[in-house]
Design a protein around this motif. Structure first.
Motif, PDB file in Angstrom:
ATOM      1  N   ILE A 290       0.828  -1.210   0.000  1.00  0.00           N
ATOM      2  CA  ILE A 290       0.000   0.000   0.000  1.00  0.00           C
ATOM      3  C   ILE A 290       0.862   1.259   0.000  1.00  0.00           C
ATOM      4  O   ILE A 290       0.393   2.352   0.301  1.00  0.00           O
ATOM      5  N   GLY A 291       2.165   1.084  -0.296  1.00  0.00           N
ATOM      6  CA  GLY A 291       3.056   2.230  -0.436  1.00  0.00           C
ATOM      7  C   GLY A 291       3.723   2.714   0.829  1.00  0.00           C
ATOM      8  O   GLY A 291       4.268   3.817   0.858  1.00  0.00           O
ATOM      9  N   VAL A 292       3.733   1.897   1.879  1.00  0.00           N
ATOM     10  CA  VAL A 292       4.369   2.281   3.145  1.00  0.00           C
ATOM     11  C   VAL A 292       5.567   1.369   3.380  1.00  0.00           C
ATOM     12  O   VAL A 292       5.427   0.143   3.407  1.00  0.00           O
ATOM     13  N   THR A 293       6.736   1.959   3.528  1.00  0.00           N
ATOM     14  CA  THR A 293       7.953   1.183   3.768  1.00  0.00           C
ATOM     15  C   THR A 293       8.213   1.060   5.260  1.00  0.00           C
ATOM     16  O   THR A 293       8.312   2.069   5.962  1.00  0.00           O
ATOM     17  N   LEU A 294       8.313  -0.157   5.745  1.00  0.00           N
ATOM     18  CA  LEU A 294       8.635  -0.421   7.145  1.00  0.00           C
ATOM     19  C   LEU A 294      10.053  -0.968   7.250  1.00  0.00           C
ATOM     20  O   LEU A 294      10.552  -1.597   6.312  1.00  0.00           O
ATOM     21  N   PRO A 295      10.708  -0.769   8.396  1.00  0.00           N
ATOM     22  CA  PRO A 295      11.987  -1.458   8.610  1.00  0.00           C
ATOM     23  C   PRO A 295      11.766  -2.966   8.532  1.00  0.00           C
ATOM     24  O   PRO A 295      10.645  -3.453   8.701  1.00  0.00           O
ATOM     25  N   ARG A 296      12.831  -3.711   8.333  1.00  0.00           N
ATOM     26  CA  ARG A 296      12.670  -5.152   8.130  1.00  0.00           C
ATOM     27  C   ARG A 296      12.490  -5.935   9.424  1.00  0.00           C
ATOM     28  O   ARG A 296      11.806  -6.963   9.435  1.00  0.00           O
ATOM     29  N   SER A 297      13.072  -5.497  10.518  1.00  0.00           N
ATOM     30  CA  SER A 297      12.998  -6.278  11.758  1.00  0.00           C
ATOM     31  C   SER A 297      11.818  -5.850  12.612  1.00  0.00           C
ATOM     32  O   SER A 297      11.375  -4.701  12.567  1.00  0.00           O
ATOM     33  N   SER A 298      11.293  -6.782  13.410  1.00  0.00           N
ATOM     34  CA  SER A 298      10.169  -6.465  14.288  1.00  0.00           C
ATOM     35  C   SER A 298      10.561  -5.427  15.339  1.00  0.00           C
ATOM     36  O   SER A 298       9.758  -4.562  15.691  1.00  0.00           O
ATOM     37  N   SER A 299      11.802  -5.485  15.823  1.00  0.00           N
ATOM     38  CA  SER A 299      12.235  -4.517  16.842  1.00  0.00           C
ATOM     39  C   SER A 299      12.259  -3.100  16.275  1.00  0.00           C
ATOM     40  O   SER A 299      11.897  -2.136  16.962  1.00  0.00           O
ATOM     41  N   ALA A 300      12.675  -2.966  15.005  1.00  0.00           N
ATOM     42  CA  ALA A 300      12.684  -1.639  14.380  1.00  0.00           C
ATOM     43  C   ALA A 300      11.269  -1.194  14.034  1.00  0.00           C
ATOM     44  O   ALA A 300      10.927  -0.010  14.163  1.00  0.00           O
ATOM     45  N   GLN A 301      10.413  -2.112  13.621  1.00  0.00           N
ATOM     46  CA  GLN A 301       9.029  -1.758  13.332  1.00  0.00           C
ATOM     47  C   GLN A 301       8.326  -1.247  14.584  1.00  0.00           C
ATOM     48  O   GLN A 301       7.406  -0.432  14.504  1.00  0.00           O
ATOM     49  N   ALA A 302       8.767  -1.707  15.746  1.00  0.00           N
ATOM     50  CA  ALA A 302       8.154  -1.287  17.008  1.00  0.00           C
ATOM     51  C   ALA A 302       8.484   0.148  17.380  1.00  0.00           C
ATOM     52  O   ALA A 302       8.015   0.647  18.417  1.00  0.00           O
ATOM     53  N   THR A 303       9.283   0.832  16.545  1.00  0.00           N
ATOM     54  CA  THR A 303       9.643   2.230  16.835  1.00  0.00           C
ATOM     55  C   THR A 303       8.973   3.214  15.873  1.00  0.00           C
ATOM     56  O   THR A 303       9.148   4.417  16.023  1.00  0.00           O
ATOM     57  N   VAL A 304       8.223   2.729  14.882  1.00  0.00           N
ATOM     58  CA  VAL A 304       7.605   3.630  13.916  1.00  0.00           C
ATOM     59  C   VAL A 304       6.137   3.832  14.247  1.00  0.00           C
ATOM     60  O   VAL A 304       5.546   3.106  15.038  1.00  0.00           O
ATOM     61  N   GLY A 305       5.554   4.856  13.643  1.00  0.00           N
ATOM     62  CA  GLY A 305       4.143   5.121  13.875  1.00  0.00           C
ATOM     63  C   GLY A 305       3.867   5.695  15.251  1.00  0.00           C
ATOM     64  O   GLY A 305       4.751   6.254  15.915  1.00  0.00           O
ATOM     65  N   THR A 306       2.634   5.507  15.722  1.00  0.00           N
ATOM     66  CA  THR A 306       2.171   6.064  16.991  1.00  0.00           C
ATOM     67  C   THR A 306       1.870   4.943  17.976  1.00  0.00           C
ATOM     68  O   THR A 306       1.225   3.959  17.614  1.00  0.00           O
ATOM     69  N   PRO A 307       2.319   5.069  19.225  1.00  0.00           N
ATOM     70  CA  PRO A 307       2.024   4.015  20.207  1.00  0.00           C
ATOM     71  C   PRO A 307       0.521   3.875  20.429  1.00  0.00           C
ATOM     72  O   PRO A 307      -0.224   4.852  20.411  1.00  0.00           O
ATOM     73  N   VAL A 308       0.083   2.641  20.645  1.00  0.00           N
ATOM     74  CA  VAL A 308      -1.328   2.337  20.885  1.00  0.00           C
ATOM     75  C   VAL A 308      -1.415   1.407  22.096  1.00  0.00           C
ATOM     76  O   VAL A 308      -0.658   0.433  22.180  1.00  0.00           O
ATOM     77  N   SER A 309      -2.338   1.690  23.002  1.00  0.00           N
ATOM     78  CA  SER A 309      -2.512   0.831  24.177  1.00  0.00           C
ATOM     79  C   SER A 309      -3.354  -0.388  23.823  1.00  0.00           C
ATOM     80  O   SER A 309      -4.034  -0.431  22.795  1.00  0.00           O
ATOM     81  N   TRP A 310      -3.326  -1.375  24.697  1.00  0.00           N
ATOM     82  CA  TRP A 310      -4.102  -2.599  24.497  1.00  0.00           C
ATOM     83  C   TRP A 310      -5.580  -2.295  24.300  1.00  0.00           C
ATOM     84  O   TRP A 310      -6.229  -2.870  23.431  1.00  0.00           O
ATOM     85  N   ASN A 311      -6.108  -1.404  25.106  1.00  0.00           N
ATOM     86  CA  ASN A 311      -7.543  -1.109  25.062  1.00  0.00           C
ATOM     87  C   ASN A 311      -7.953  -0.277  23.846  1.00  0.00           C
ATOM     88  O   ASN A 311      -9.149  -0.148  23.571  1.00  0.00           O
ATOM     89  N   ASP A 312      -6.999   0.293  23.140  1.00  0.00           N
ATOM     90  CA  ASP A 312      -7.313   1.144  21.981  1.00  0.00           C
ATOM     91  C   ASP A 312      -6.957   0.497  20.657  1.00  0.00           C
ATOM     92  O   ASP A 312      -6.950   1.170  19.615  1.00  0.00           O
ATOM     93  N   LEU A 313      -6.686  -0.801  20.662  1.00  0.00           N
ATOM     94  CA  LEU A 313      -6.293  -1.472  19.417  1.00  0.00           C
ATOM     95  C   LEU A 313      -7.389  -1.384  18.361  1.00  0.00           C
ATOM     96  O   LEU A 313      -8.581  -1.524  18.671  1.00  0.00           O
ATOM     97  N   GLN A 314      -6.962  -1.136  17.120  1.00  0.00           N
ATOM     98  CA  GLN A 314      -7.870  -1.099  15.980  1.00  0.00           C
ATOM     99  C   GLN A 314      -7.319  -1.993  14.875  1.00  0.00           C
ATOM    100  O   GLN A 314      -6.096  -2.205  14.793  1.00  0.00           O
ATOM    101  N   PRO A 315      -8.185  -2.538  14.012  1.00  0.00           N
ATOM    102  CA  PRO A 315      -7.704  -3.358  12.902  1.00  0.00           C
ATOM    103  C   PRO A 315      -6.658  -2.616  12.079  1.00  0.00           C
ATOM    104  O   PRO A 315      -6.840  -1.462  11.703  1.00  0.00           O
TER     105      PRO A 315
END
Length: 363
Positions: A290-315
């Motif tokens: 969909i045109g969005v480049t993410l880092p390759r590792s899960s640890s690096a992916q965990a640093t991009v975007g906006t943090p979301v809490s368990w109770n606010d998870l969205q699809p």
């Protein structure tokens, strides 16, 4: 269950307890005993493993199998992170090498300008000698630096305004040449440091890759010796899609829809599609569609975007597991996610495990 114990022990326990584990301790899956414990040796390299007792029950065998799966995934994700790190350092090294040439050219140009003004200064000295003012101009010949000369000559009335301008310009050119030489030397040193960093990162890639390959081989050996019933106990089938969930139109929701097109594709360590995936390979592939480049590792992916809490998870939110992060999936709503779980498994829906959940990010 006795058959399960025999299968797991016979298939891979020998390899399981003799393969070096990761150097940095990581949380094990709930209830999993360590399959092999390591004590850091000199230089930070893993030492010989401390072997645990062989499993005597199905629960112990299952725990050691789960631990082997977890270690394999951790090492795989560390390999991805090392690869990302190497790529970044290689780019930095290339940029540093590119900067060396212009810096060297600037230093050469500044040195040439300094020499031009030095020649003019020599002419000034000769004119002073011919005019019989050598006693007053001695400072020029005996000075140790342009500044020292100016300090000595500042009070001499014999210097004309034009001569003072020439001396000031000479001083500026000497300072510029010194700075240019310093910049050039710094550029060379930076390029060398960047190259050294890139080489260390490349070496780390090889170490992580070899460790991951060995651990994945352990797991594959154990899986190959399991019966279908035993395999179902260790690798549960996928769950159905969540019901009544509105996906939305955001980037995450569109990436989730892309991931859903790969349900049933096999997990293969290090793979990023289109026919097989590991966990971060699936997420990076889905978002890339969909045109969005993410880092390759899960640890690096965990640093991009906006943090979301368990109770606010969205699809469409990325969900991460373990500390440090070593697994990632895409939240699908209704308490479920799509992910590529582990060796021997496939891309599937499954319930988000709260026990190992460590955070979420919205892209």
């Amino acid at each position: 269950m006795a058959v399960l114990v025999a299968a797991v022990v016979g298939a891979g326990l020998t390899a399981l307890v003799t393969t070096p584990a990761i150097a940095d301790p990581t949380p094990a899956p709930p209830g999993a005993a360590r399959a092999a414990l390591t004590v850091p040796a000199a230089g930070g390299r893993p030492a010989a493993p401390v072997l645990p007792p062989p499993p005597t029950t199905a629960d112990e065998a299952r725990a050691q199998f789960e631990q082997a799966q977890h270690d394999a995934e951790v090492l795989t994700e560390q390999w991805h992170a090392a690869t990302d790190d190497h790529d970044a350092k290689e780019k930095a090294a290339e940029a540093a090498r590119t900067a060396v040439g212009p810096a060297e050219d600037a230093a050469a140009k500044a040195a040439a300008e300094e020499e031009t003004y030095r020649s003019q200064l020599d002419g000034l000295a000769m004119a002073t000698f011919e005019n019989g003012r050598l006693d007053q101009f001695d400072a020029l010949l005996s000075s140790t630096s342009p500044q020292n000369y100016l300090d000595q000559m500042s009070a001499l009335e014999s210097l004309t305004a034009e001569q003072r301008v020439q001396l000031d310009e000479f001083q500026a050119k000497v300072a510029a040449a010194q700075q240019a030489r310093h910049d050039a030397d710094a550029a060379v040193a930076q390029a060398q440091q960047a190259a050294d960093d890139a080489q260390r990162a490349a070496d780390d890639i090889l170490t992580r890759k070899q460790a991951a390959e060995a651990r994945v081989t352990d797991v594959e050996k154990m899986i190959s010796n399991l019966s279908p019933a035993e395999r179902a106990q260790l690798i549960p089938p996928g769950e159905g899609a969540p019901q009544g969930v509105v996906l939305g139109t955001g980037a995450g929701a569109r990436a989730l829809a892309m991931a859903a097109t790969k349900l049933g594709r096999p997990y293969v360590w290090g793979a990023a599609g289109p026919n097989s995936f590991d966990c971060s390979g699936l997420t990076s592939w889905a978002f890339a569609r969909i045109g969005v480049t993410l880092p390759r590792s899960s640890s690096a992916q965990a640093t991009v975007g906006t943090p979301v809490s368990w109770n606010d998870l969205q699809p469409g939110d990325l969900v991460f597991f373990y500390k440090p992060v070593s697994h990632v999936g895409i939240y699908a709503g209704g308490g479920k996610m799509i992910d590529a779980p582990e060796t021997g498994d496939v891309v599937k829906y499954q319930t988000v495990p709260r026990a190992t959940f460590s955070g979420a990010r919205r892209i």
